[in-house]
Enzyme design. Sequence first.
Site, PDB file in Angstrom:
ATOM      1  N   ASP A  29      14.586  50.613  42.505  1.00  0.00           N
ATOM      2  CA  ASP A  29      14.883  50.256  41.115  1.00  0.00           C
ATOM      3  C   ASP A  29      13.577  49.897  40.404  1.00  0.00           C
ATOM      4  O   ASP A  29      12.710  49.223  40.956  1.00  0.00           O
ATOM      5  CB  ASP A  29      15.857  49.079  41.071  1.00  0.00           C
ATOM      6  CG  ASP A  29      16.494  48.910  39.709  1.00  0.00           C
ATOM      7  OD1 ASP A  29      17.710  49.135  39.584  1.00  0.00           O
ATOM      8  OD2 ASP A  29      15.771  48.550  38.754  1.00  0.00           O
ATOM      9  N   HIS A  99      26.225  54.767  40.630  1.00  0.00           N
ATOM     10  CA  HIS A  99      25.187  54.350  41.576  1.00  0.00           C
ATOM     11  C   HIS A  99      25.564  53.035  42.230  1.00  0.00           C
ATOM     12  O   HIS A  99      26.243  52.196  41.646  1.00  0.00           O
ATOM     13  CB  HIS A  99      23.821  54.227  40.899  1.00  0.00           C
ATOM     14  CG  HIS A  99      23.833  53.375  39.674  1.00  0.00           C
ATOM     15  ND1 HIS A  99      24.290  53.833  38.462  1.00  0.00           N
ATOM     16  CD2 HIS A  99      23.452  52.091  39.474  1.00  0.00           C
ATOM     17  CE1 HIS A  99      24.184  52.875  37.563  1.00  0.00           C
ATOM     18  NE2 HIS A  99      23.695  51.795  38.150  1.00  0.00           N
TER      19      HIS A  99
END
Length: 113
Positions: A29, A99
Amino acid sequence: MATLFTKIIAREIPAKIIYENDQVCAFLDIHPQAPHHVLIVPKIEIATLNDLTPDNIHYISALFLAAKHIAHDLGVADAGYRVVMNCNKDGGQTVYHLHLHLLAGQELGSFGV
Ligand code: 5GP
């Protein structure tokens, strides 16, 4: 139109990809919320949890199996980790390509609202 994550999977947008198989891709991320923060995404565009059907539900299994493998590879499987999937605005979803977040590397607090 291709999603941000489809472009990452296609290597059109850079990201640190740490795991991939025929069904899913996992990358770090860009704004980590824990020492380890991995996004695991299906290689087809499913916008939200609300778009799951009997035809694409097998991607959920693939996401969780990938999470298990990644947690092992990161060395956090025994210490523990959290997986989170946000759905739509009130759930905190900002990227409309399904996700799974994998968060690990510290003791995570309990959920707030
Ligand atoms: P959501 O809020 O939709 O559940 O999660 C989307 C996540 O994507 C956020 O944690 C955000 O930091 C991450 N993100 C947004 N843009 C990018 C990007 O360009 N690259 C990467 N690697 N992550 C991104």
